[in-house]
Design a protein around this motif. Structure first.
Motif, PDB file in Angstrom:
ATOM      1  N   ALA A 329      18.748  69.053  51.451  1.00  0.00           N
ATOM      2  CA  ALA A 329      17.214  68.988  51.209  1.00  0.00           C
ATOM      3  C   ALA A 329      16.557  68.002  52.141  1.00  0.00           C
ATOM      4  O   ALA A 329      16.951  66.902  52.307  1.00  0.00           O
ATOM      5  N   TRP A 330      15.603  68.636  52.773  1.00  0.00           N
ATOM      6  CA  TRP A 330      14.484  67.720  53.599  1.00  0.00           C
ATOM      7  C   TRP A 330      13.298  67.643  52.979  1.00  0.00           C
ATOM      8  O   TRP A 330      12.621  68.273  52.483  1.00  0.00           O
ATOM      9  N   VAL A 331      13.100  66.168  52.816  1.00  0.00           N
ATOM     10  CA  VAL A 331      11.894  65.939  52.025  1.00  0.00           C
ATOM     11  C   VAL A 331      10.944  64.656  52.620  1.00  0.00           C
ATOM     12  O   VAL A 331      11.251  64.059  53.712  1.00  0.00           O
ATOM     13  N   LEU A 355      20.046  59.425  54.077  1.00  0.00           N
ATOM     14  CA  LEU A 355      19.652  59.052  55.422  1.00  0.00           C
ATOM     15  C   LEU A 355      18.337  59.386  55.686  1.00  0.00           C
ATOM     16  O   LEU A 355      17.434  60.255  55.348  1.00  0.00           O
ATOM     17  N   PRO A 356      17.665  58.386  56.683  1.00  0.00           N
ATOM     18  CA  PRO A 356      16.109  58.370  56.964  1.00  0.00           C
ATOM     19  C   PRO A 356      15.725  59.342  57.916  1.00  0.00           C
ATOM     20  O   PRO A 356      16.928  59.874  58.717  1.00  0.00           O
ATOM     21  N   GLY A 357      14.715  59.954  58.251  1.00  0.00           N
ATOM     22  CA  GLY A 357      14.369  61.081  59.046  1.00  0.00           C
ATOM     23  C   GLY A 357      14.533  60.291  60.548  1.00  0.00           C
ATOM     24  O   GLY A 357      14.696  61.413  61.288  1.00  0.00           O
ATOM     25  N   THR A 358      14.287  59.149  60.536  1.00  0.00           N
ATOM     26  CA  THR A 358      14.323  58.543  61.905  1.00  0.00           C
ATOM     27  C   THR A 358      15.651  59.030  62.566  1.00  0.00           C
ATOM     28  O   THR A 358      15.971  58.798  63.933  1.00  0.00           O
ATOM     29  N   MET A 359      16.703  59.204  61.992  1.00  0.00           N
ATOM     30  CA  MET A 359      17.974  59.523  62.373  1.00  0.00           C
ATOM     31  C   MET A 359      18.073  60.797  63.021  1.00  0.00           C
ATOM     32  O   MET A 359      19.111  60.827  63.583  1.00  0.00           O
ATOM     33  N   PHE A 360      17.127  61.404  62.675  1.00  0.00           N
ATOM     34  CA  PHE A 360      17.128  63.077  63.169  1.00  0.00           C
ATOM     35  C   PHE A 360      16.005  63.565  64.214  1.00  0.00           C
ATOM     36  O   PHE A 360      15.856  64.805  64.403  1.00  0.00           O
ATOM     37  N   GLN A 371      10.116  61.113  56.589  1.00  0.00           N
ATOM     38  CA  GLN A 371      11.017  62.111  55.706  1.00  0.00           C
ATOM     39  C   GLN A 371      12.393  61.572  55.617  1.00  0.00           C
ATOM     40  O   GLN A 371      12.811  60.653  56.384  1.00  0.00           O
ATOM     41  N   LEU A 372      13.254  62.289  54.718  1.00  0.00           N
ATOM     42  CA  LEU A 372      14.597  61.901  54.428  1.00  0.00           C
ATOM     43  C   LEU A 372      15.385  63.129  54.232  1.00  0.00           C
ATOM     44  O   LEU A 372      14.887  64.240  54.025  1.00  0.00           O
ATOM     45  N   ARG A 373      16.685  63.039  54.706  1.00  0.00           N
ATOM     46  CA  ARG A 373      17.700  64.200  54.075  1.00  0.00           C
ATOM     47  C   ARG A 373      18.478  63.780  53.179  1.00  0.00           C
ATOM     48  O   ARG A 373      19.093  62.738  52.985  1.00  0.00           O
ATOM     49  N   ILE A 374      18.356  64.622  52.121  1.00  0.00           N
ATOM     50  CA  ILE A 374      19.357  64.812  50.990  1.00  0.00           C
ATOM     51  C   ILE A 374      20.499  65.562  50.973  1.00  0.00           C
ATOM     52  O   ILE A 374      20.135  66.766  51.064  1.00  0.00           O
ATOM     53  N   ALA A 375      21.643  65.097  51.167  1.00  0.00           N
ATOM     54  CA  ALA A 375      22.718  66.118  51.377  1.00  0.00           C
ATOM     55  C   ALA A 375      23.537  66.256  49.831  1.00  0.00           C
ATOM     56  O   ALA A 375      23.956  65.115  49.193  1.00  0.00           O
TER      57      ALA A 375
END
Length: 395
Positions: A329-331, A355-360, A371-375
């Motif tokens: 999920a990308w939030v 993980l924060p969106g800054t890593m992507f 943004q954040l990524r939820i795995a």
């Protein structure tokens, strides 16, 4: 005096998952609020018992399981992939178009090595899979960001505007990591047509094809790119067995491309690993021949967890769910903090590793900072509900 570093390596950012794990150092998680780790997509459960028994039997009784094998992988596994992918995609794929690699990351690295050299360019939609960006950086290949909108779908017209005489490929991931979105077949065809017309390569990473909501990956597939005449002159398909059979530690991936592409990639693979892991290949073959129904059950469970994410999101009225599918999920969060700062706060204040969106995203990208990524592959409905409760209480 410290020996000099390769400047490309020194300039490449740290592995994000490893960096995030360091945030856990010194943090205590009480028994009534244990850590919920939604940072990594890799399954943490072992393979099913029958597959582990097959691996153990091979280790004990197959001498060849401990020897070098063919650089491009064992013929029986390549044959099986060719057969099953041909059935799924309703096409004809041959063994000499299939290569086995030590995980899908190596498939990307090996194929990119045949495509792009120093100062060449590869277009990556953002948010991007960070290991793709890292490999480009280390090889001196410029990763050109292709920004996506709120739907997280890349636009072929915007991609075409980025193509220069240095552009060698466009790399897509569907279902997407990190966004979770499933690229429509028409969109993939549009990118294929663009790449074919421009004489560049379309790299399509389908690591999560087994968890696509639209097709089961056995009797149906998410696109018909293999129907295109001379598809192997434009398309490279990437895949991983890590997710389908929980073989993360055995490092088994694959790519499908032209015979001539495999000939060139063999040079890279022979230099890096000599051959793929034998026990991993044996496990992948056994899984393909015996675990179809089990994988279909895993798919339904993952789809149900994605449904739980969508159902639970109204608990966070100030947040936005931008994408949800496969493992992710990308939030978008509502706070004034940058996402990398918020992610570290969530470890301490909520027992959540995200993980924060800054890593992507590229450095300075304003969207990634929100943004954040939820795995969610490793948390069930109960864990998802607990995660939402913790996020709801973050201030």
């Amino acid at each position: 005096m410290v020996s000099p570093l390769n400047p490309r390596m020194a300039a490449t950012f740290l592995p994000p998952v490893m960096e995030a794990r360091r945030w856990l150092e010194g943090v205590e998680f009480p028994a009534d609020r244990p850590l919920i780790n939604v940072s990594q997509a890799a399954p943490v459960a072992p393979p099913p018992l029958a597959l582990r028994q097959a691996i153990a039997d091979a280790a004990l009784n197959m001498d060849e399981a401990h020897l070098y094998g063919p650089v491009l992988g064992n013929d029986n596994l390549r044959d099986e992939i060719a057969l099953r992918w041909s059935q799924s995609y309703k096409t004809t794929i041959k063994r000499d178009q299939v290569a086995i690699t030590s995980g899908c990351n190596q498939a990307f690295a090996a194929t990119l090595a045949t495509i792009a050299g120093d100062a060449d360019e590869v277009i990556l939609p953002t948010p991007w899979y960070f290991n793709h960006k890292m490999w480009c950086d280390m090889q001196g290949v410029r990763a050109v960001p292709l920004a996506t909108g709120d739907d997280l779908l890349p636009d072929p017209a915007r991609a075409e505007a980025l193509i220069t005489d240095r552009t060698k490929a466009i790399a897509l991931v569907s279902p997407n990591n990190p966004g979770g979105v499933e690229y429509p077949a028409e969109l993939l065809q549009a990118f294929y047509d663009l790449c074919s017309r421009k004489g560049i390569t379309l790299m399509l990473d389908e690591t999560y094809r087994d968890f696509d909501s639209r097709c089961d990956g056995v009797s149906s597939a998410a696109h018909s790119l293999f129907d295109n005449p001379d598809w192997d002159q434009t398309l490279i398909h990437l895949y991983s067995f890590s997710k389908a059979f929980r073989l993360t530690g055995h490092r088994v991936g694959a790519f499908i491309a032209s015979k001539s592409r495999l000939t060139e990639a063999e040079k890279f693979l022979d230099t890096v690993a000599i051959c793929p892991n034998q026990l991993g290949q044996i496990a992948a073959l056994w899984g393909l021949q015996n675990l179809t129904d089990w994988v279909l059950g895993e798919r339904l469970e993952i789809l149900d967890r994605a449904k739980a994410i969508r159902e639970g999101f109204p608990k966070l009225p100030d947040w936005k769910l931008l994408g949800c599918g496969a493992y992710f999920a990308w939030v978008e969060h509502p706070f004034d903090l940058r996402s990398d700062q918020l992610a570290q706060q969530l470890v301490r204040d909520a027992g959540l590793l995200i993980l924060p969106g800054t890593m992507f995203t590229p450095e300075g990208d304003n969207a990634g900072a929100k943004q954040l990524r939820i795995a969610f592959a490793n948390i069930d409905r109960s864990g998802i509900s607990d995660m939402f409760e913790r996020l709801k209480n973050v201030s």
